[in-house]
Design a protein around this motif. Structure first.
Motif, PDB file in Angstrom:
ATOM      1  N   ALA A 140       0.839  -1.197   0.000  1.00 37.66           N
ATOM      2  CA  ALA A 140       0.000   0.000   0.000  1.00 37.66           C
ATOM      3  C   ALA A 140       0.874   1.247   0.000  1.00 37.66           C
ATOM      4  CB  ALA A 140      -0.930  -0.012   1.207  1.00 37.66           C
ATOM      5  N   ILE A 194       3.690   1.590  -1.525  1.00 39.84           N
ATOM      6  CA  ILE A 194       4.105   1.811  -2.914  1.00 39.84           C
ATOM      7  C   ILE A 194       2.992   2.524  -3.673  1.00 39.84           C
ATOM      8  CG2 ILE A 194       4.664   0.671  -5.090  1.00 39.84           C
ATOM      9  CD1 ILE A 194       6.927   0.529  -3.207  1.00 39.84           C
ATOM     10  N   ALA A 195       1.768   2.093  -3.437  1.00 44.34           N
ATOM     11  CA  ALA A 195       0.637   2.775  -4.073  1.00 44.34           C
ATOM     12  C   ALA A 195       0.615   4.233  -3.645  1.00 44.34           C
ATOM     13  CB  ALA A 195      -0.670   2.093  -3.686  1.00 44.34           C
ATOM     14  N   LEU A 251       3.251   6.173  -5.510  1.00 42.45           N
ATOM     15  CA  LEU A 251       2.831   6.447  -6.885  1.00 42.45           C
ATOM     16  C   LEU A 251       1.763   7.540  -6.924  1.00 42.45           C
ATOM     17  CD1 LEU A 251       2.922   2.840  -8.206  1.00 42.45           C
ATOM     18  CD2 LEU A 251       4.122   4.740  -9.209  1.00 42.45           C
ATOM     19  N   THR A 252       0.918   7.570  -5.897  1.00 44.80           N
ATOM     20  CA  THR A 252      -0.081   8.637  -5.826  1.00 44.80           C
ATOM     21  C   THR A 252       0.597   9.982  -5.645  1.00 44.80           C
ATOM     22  OG1 THR A 252      -1.439   7.048  -4.699  1.00 44.80           O
ATOM     23  CG2 THR A 252      -2.213   9.295  -4.724  1.00 44.80           C
ATOM     24  N   ILE A 296       3.519  10.727  -6.676  1.00 43.77           N
ATOM     25  CA  ILE A 296       4.066  11.053  -7.992  1.00 43.77           C
ATOM     26  C   ILE A 296       2.971  11.688  -8.852  1.00 43.77           C
ATOM     27  CG2 ILE A 296       4.950  10.061 -10.130  1.00 43.77           C
ATOM     28  CD1 ILE A 296       6.471   8.060  -8.537  1.00 43.77           C
ATOM     29  N   GLY A 297       1.805  11.041  -8.853  1.00 41.92           N
ATOM     30  CA  GLY A 297       0.704  11.543  -9.664  1.00 41.92           C
ATOM     31  C   GLY A 297       0.285  12.954  -9.256  1.00 41.92           C
ATOM     32  N   TYR A 298       0.193  13.184  -7.960  1.00 40.90           N
ATOM     33  CA  TYR A 298      -0.247  14.490  -7.485  1.00 40.90           C
ATOM     34  C   TYR A 298       0.798  15.552  -7.758  1.00 40.90           C
ATOM     35  CZ  TYR A 298      -2.098  18.195  -4.677  1.00 40.90           C
ATOM     36  OH  TYR A 298      -2.588  19.398  -4.295  1.00 40.90           O
ATOM     37  N   THR A 343      -7.513  18.936  -1.046  1.00 35.94           N
ATOM     38  CA  THR A 343      -6.989  17.574  -0.963  1.00 35.94           C
ATOM     39  C   THR A 343      -6.559  17.257   0.465  1.00 35.94           C
ATOM     40  OG1 THR A 343      -6.199  17.907  -3.202  1.00 35.94           O
ATOM     41  CG2 THR A 343      -5.446  15.951  -2.074  1.00 35.94           C
ATOM     42  N   ALA A 362      -9.502  16.599   2.740  1.00 36.16           N
ATOM     43  CA  ALA A 362     -10.028  15.248   2.575  1.00 36.16           C
ATOM     44  C   ALA A 362      -9.109  14.229   3.240  1.00 36.16           C
ATOM     45  CB  ALA A 362     -10.188  14.944   1.092  1.00 36.16           C
ATOM     46  N   LEU A 369      -9.515  11.493   6.479  1.00 42.31           N
ATOM     47  CA  LEU A 369      -9.228  10.061   6.370  1.00 42.31           C
ATOM     48  C   LEU A 369      -8.180   9.641   7.408  1.00 42.31           C
ATOM     49  CD1 LEU A 369     -10.218   7.825   4.536  1.00 42.31           C
ATOM     50  CD2 LEU A 369      -8.246   8.205   3.090  1.00 42.31           C
ATOM     51  N   ILE A 419      -5.384   1.656   7.453  1.00 40.72           N
ATOM     52  CA  ILE A 419      -4.795   2.368   6.320  1.00 40.72           C
ATOM     53  C   ILE A 419      -4.085   3.649   6.749  1.00 40.72           C
ATOM     54  CG2 ILE A 419      -6.251   1.547   4.426  1.00 40.72           C
ATOM     55  CD1 ILE A 419      -7.938   4.071   4.843  1.00 40.72           C
ATOM     56  N   PHE A 455      -0.697   4.337   5.060  1.00 35.33           N
ATOM     57  CA  PHE A 455      -0.941   4.663   3.662  1.00 35.33           C
ATOM     58  C   PHE A 455      -1.375   6.121   3.498  1.00 35.33           C
ATOM     59  CE2 PHE A 455      -4.336   4.595   0.362  1.00 35.33           C
ATOM     60  CZ  PHE A 455      -3.583   4.252  -0.733  1.00 35.33           C
ATOM     61  N   VAL A 456      -2.345   6.519   4.301  1.00 42.34           N
ATOM     62  CA  VAL A 456      -2.865   7.878   4.199  1.00 42.34           C
ATOM     63  C   VAL A 456      -1.815   8.887   4.642  1.00 42.34           C
ATOM     64  CG1 VAL A 456      -4.649   9.459   4.977  1.00 42.34           C
ATOM     65  CG2 VAL A 456      -5.214   7.091   4.526  1.00 42.34           C
ATOM     66  N   ILE A 481       0.551   9.635   1.837  1.00 43.61           N
ATOM     67  CA  ILE A 481      -0.006  10.528   0.817  1.00 43.61           C
ATOM     68  C   ILE A 481      -0.059  11.960   1.338  1.00 43.61           C
ATOM     69  CG2 ILE A 481      -2.022  10.998  -0.626  1.00 43.61           C
ATOM     70  CD1 ILE A 481      -2.584   8.113  -0.785  1.00 43.61           C
ATOM     71  N   ALA A 510     -15.120   8.745   7.035  1.00 45.82           N
ATOM     72  CA  ALA A 510     -14.087   9.629   6.514  1.00 45.82           C
ATOM     73  C   ALA A 510     -14.533  10.257   5.202  1.00 45.82           C
ATOM     74  CB  ALA A 510     -12.782   8.853   6.321  1.00 45.82           C
ATOM     75  N   ALA A 517     -14.898  14.209   4.766  1.00 42.06           N
ATOM     76  CA  ALA A 517     -14.061  14.824   3.742  1.00 42.06           C
ATOM     77  C   ALA A 517     -14.935  15.573   2.751  1.00 42.06           C
ATOM     78  CB  ALA A 517     -13.247  13.756   3.016  1.00 42.06           C
TER      79      ALA A 517
END
Lengths: 322, 553
Positions: A199, A201-202, A205-206, A208-210, A256, A259, A263, A271, A274-275, A278, B395, B399
């Motif tokens: 997760a 790694i995901a 990559l996120t 990177i995307g952002y 962003t 949000a 989370l 998670i 993970f959060v 990000i 969440a 959000a």
């Protein structure tokens, strides 16, 4: 009453202290790399193999007693951590037990897990096992490899895309910014020893995307302004572009982050790592699109005379939809 | 100036309506789920009052596709198994040895006495008493080779024979090894599917991963250990004499007989002698083939003991049917055409090519063809999944509200337009997820939350641009038009790059990461659509009505 985070017209000089900002970035990247080398990462079972058992009980977690129950089974390195979460309440006590990959076994056998569960249940009858996950060393090795490939391919594709849409200097700047973000994120994972798994790694990559999203928006404005103000010095055009898009940068990062913070606080402990990755990445990514990417483009210089026919060389797709 | 053709307006609203309609079932998740379950049950085994009631719980004319919940949200077991495909090579060699021995014994004068010696796994090593006879021996053994029936291996044969000194070495040819691997995996998949289907859980995932691996995900199973026990059970395949055939379910079979249903013919039952002629453990191979008349058939082969029993039985029962029974169901009941010595035979019937392939798979599917090791085992308790859903949903809502308030405060009326678009955006995202039957995982929920945050980006880009254009442009209409026009390239560039990342995540990732990639990618598509078309349409519609002299963004 309108909420304005950024005044209507700004003319901050973002590049006056560019030696300092570049310096900070370089130091941060080097520090992250050192920390990564020295402290290593707290790999989850996805990457190092082994078993995690999540226990839940109305009774308090006693790490020492758990350890006392499991140690006689001779399973090698066993790590037990209590999990805290604001949403749990006093009736819910959660612990994570991590067993290392067992010699000669692809995944920890059902008997071993049953033994551990029995030993723990003897200690606390109300204990339940919310999740048991076991990954063999063979798969974990492959997961590491495909994760690295994923990050590499993502960067390469982005570089090619930006090169096609803009100029090569922009591509270099954007990818340098991405490396900066990813390395800093890995550094923070290393410092805080947050579990690093698939997760994560995901999450990388996120980021990177952002980050690329942010960088591209400012680049887009820069390209437009470079055409509009042909004689203005590059650094001034850049300042203008960043100031013009500042309100948008702050708004988008703001929504962003709003949000993500929701989370982070309410999304549960499963998670959270993970959060967190990000969230950290968004902050760093916003900074890097302002400074790292632009500083590099500034350093490399850009072809200014866009009116000549050969100026279209690197931007044949640039006007496709503008 | 701000003109959108009527057909375009209609199309945009139609797309939005379709998205919302597709998302609707998820609001009534449990009701729609029981409706779907009931529909499936009625189709399979007839209607009952409870099923009718459950079916009526959701109107049939509305879409009933739901977002699947991943294991981490629903609870269940996940296994990644590696199939040891090489095991099968060894079995094949063992099965081949009697034939090789018989063939060489017939040439005893030329090759001398032969005996099998130990060799590496998957190779058959035979020592010849008379090495000079090697050429003849190789010729004889090569005659045993069978052509491969496959798309790629036309003209290739299944075994390779070579000689080293006095050793005759038989191995499977490369084409045959590949064909065998493929069959082994297919067979394992088939067996696992049958085993798992037996417990009747909802939507198990059983799929091939890479060349030799099988991924099994079963929601609702208590633990991975339970699932392993389930898969490990071998199917029971038997060959039994047939007494008769009937279509009454309650017919009395008579003493010493049993009544068994047919596998593929509805309402047909066979009366079978309760005596096993040969059982599946003695079957070494079964493959789709064609009979002399070119009709699809299935070739099979027994081991020596099975071959003897089968040979004796067929010699005595020419003209009578015998039944091939799998787990208490009759797969087929062919008539014995002739005495079948040597342990290999052919099953003919009214098969299509697909059916013969399927039957071969089923025949081989009696027992798992090769050993499996489990590389990954995960059990997620249903409570943990429920907690994750609740935490994720909370969440999402928080959000969502935070972003709505933030946008309304920042952009006023335009912020409310963007908020309407955001609501539609999330609805359409769920609609798309339901339509493609995607699986929602915990990181997938994070993807949705992230999309909520980022979805406003395209609108923010436009609004900021309109603000700027307001200072220079002649009038608000022109400013809005220019705002959209000039923000478009930034919106596209920014989203294409993010989409690239999502695509890579999808191709490279597995399990939960993939779920995240799907929601991220769909979120990008819907957010660009809503920002470029929906917000603009709302804005233009409002502008046409209100005709403001000036706008405040």
């Amino acid at each position: 009453m309108r909420l304005r985070l950024v005044p209507q017209d700004t003319s901050y000089d973002f590049f006056r202290y560019r030696t300092i900002t570049s310096g900070i970035s370089i130091v941060a990247v080097v520090l992250s790399l050192i920390v990564w080398m020295v402290m290593g990462l707290n790999f989850g079972i996805d990457f190092s193999g082994g078993t995690t058992i999540r226990t839940e009980s109305p009774a308090a977690v006693d790490v020492g007693a758990y350890r006392g129950a499991i140690d006689p089974l001779g399973l090698g390195d066993v790590r037990i951590t209590e999990v805290f979460d604001p949403t749990f309440g006093p009736e819910r006590n959660v612990a994570m037990i991590r067993l290392q990959a067992q010699e000669g076994q692809e995944s920890v056998s059902a008997e071993t897990i049953a033994e551990v569960e029995a030993a723990l249940q003897a200690l606390d009858q109300q204990l339940t096992f919310a999740s048991v996950e076991s990954v063999g060393p063979k798969v974990s090795g492959e997961l590491v490899r495909s994760a690295l490939i994923a990050v590499g391919v993502a960067m390469l594709l982005i570089m090619v895309y930006i090169w096609l849409r803009f100029e090569w200097q922009f591509a270099v700047g954007a990818v340098a910014a991405l490396f900066h973000d990813v390395i800093l994120a890995i550094g923070i994972f290393s410092v805080l020893q947050i579990r690093f798994d698939l997760a994560t790694i995901a999450a990388l990559l996120t980021i990177i995307g952002y980050s690329i999203n942010d960088t591209v928006v400012i680049f887009d404005r820069l390209r437009e302004n470079l055409r509009k103000f042909k004689t203005m010095p590059l650094v001034d055009v850049m300042n203008l572009s960043v100031n013009e898009t500042l309100s948008r940068t702050v708004m988008t990062s703001g929504t962003t982050l709003l949000a993500l913070i929701a989370l982070l606080v309410l999304g549960g402990d499963v998670i959270r790592g993970f959060v967190f990755a990000i969230t950290f990445g968004i902050v760093v990514g916003t900074y890097s699109s302002l400074y790292v990417a632009k500083n590099i483009v500034l350093q490399l210089g850009v072809k200014r005379d866009w009116s000549k026919p050969d100026a279209e060389a690197g931007t044949q797709f640039g006007d496709a939809d503008a | 100036m701000l003109h959108i053709p009527t057909w375009k307006r209609a199309l945009i609203w139609a797309v939005v309506a379709a998205g919302v309609l597709l998302a609707l079932p998820n609001v009534f998740y449990s009701r729609v789920e029981s409706h779907n379950d009931a529909a499936r049950a009625i189709e399979q085994s007839g209607a009952t009052p409870e099923r009718e009631a459950a079916l009526a719980g959701w109107p049939g004319f509305l879409p009933s596709g739901l977002v699947n919940l991943g294991l981490d949200l629903r609870g269940g077991a996940h296994l990644l198994a590696e199939v040891h495909v090489e095991d099968v090579y060894e079995d094949r060699m063992r099965g081949l040895w009697p034939d090789v021995r018989n063939a060489l014994r017939a040439e005893r004068d030329a090759v001398g006495p032969v005996r099998r010696v130990d060799g590496p796994a998957g190779e058959l090593h035979v020592r010849l008493g008379n090495p000079e006879g090697m050429a003849r021996a190789m010729e004889v053994v090569r005659d045993l080779a069978r052509p491969i029936v496959s798309l790629t291996g036309v003209g290739a044969s299944d075994i390779e024979v070579r000689g080293e000194g006095d050793l005759l070495i038989v191995t499977l040819s490369e084409a045959e090894q590949q064909a065998t691997d493929r069959r082994t995996i297919q067979q394992s998949l088939e067996i696992i599917r049958r085993r798992v289907d037996e417990v009747g859980t909802r939507e198990p995932t059983i799929q091939r991963q890479g060349d030799t691996r099988i991924l099994i995900q079963v929601p609702g199973v208590g633990s991975a250990a339970e699932l392993k026990a389930l898969i490990g059970t071998t199917a029971r395949l038997t060959f039994q004499p047939v007494v008769g055939r009937t279509d009454t379910a309650g017919a009395a079979p008579g003493a010493g007989n049993v009544l068994l249903p047919s596998l593929d013919e509805q309402g047909v039952f066979y009366i079978i002698e309760d005596r096993v002629v040969v059982s599946g453990e003695e079957l070494t191979d079964a493959q789709p083939a064609f009979d002399q008349n070119g009709r699809p058939a299935v070739n099979f082969r027994f081991n020596p003991t099975g071959a003897r029993k089968f040979g004796d039985y067929t010699a005595e029962n020419i003209g009578n049917p015998f039944a091939i029974v799998l787990d208490g169901e009759v797969i087929s009941a062919p008539v014995i055409q002739s005495h079948i010595p040597g342990g290999s035979g052919i099953i003919t019937g009214r098969f299509s090519v697909e059916e013969s392939t399927q039957l071969a798979v089923l025949l081989r599917a009696g027992a798992l063809p090769a050993e499996m090791t489990f590389l990954e085992e995960r059990t997620i308790g249903p409570e943990l999944g429920q907690d994750s859903i609740e935490a994720g949903a909370l969440a999402c809502i928080v959000a969502f509200c935070a972003v709505l308030v933030f946008m309304a405060l920042s952009y006023g009326l335009f912020g409310i337009f963007a908020n309407i678009a955001l609501l539609l955006n999330v609805a359409m995202m769920f609609g798309l997820l339901s339509m493609i039957g995607a699986t929602l995982t915990l990181p997938g929920i994070a993807g949705i939350v992230l999309t909520i945050g980022m979805a406003v980006d395209a609108n923010v880009l436009v609004f900021e641009r309109i603000r700027e254009e307001m200072r220079t442009a002649r009038g608000p209409a022109r400013a809005i038009e220019l705002g959209y026009e000039r923000a478009l390239s930034a919106i596209l560039d920014a989203n294409v790059t993010t989409f690239l990342v999502a695509a890579i995540l999808f191709t490279m990732g597995s399990g939960p990461v993939r779920g995240f990639a799907v929601t991220l990618a769909l979120g990008i598509i819907t957010s660009v659509f809503t920002a470029i078309y929906v917000t603009r349409l709302i804005m233009v519609t409002w502008f046409d009505r209100a005709r403001p002299k000036t706008i405040e963004v």
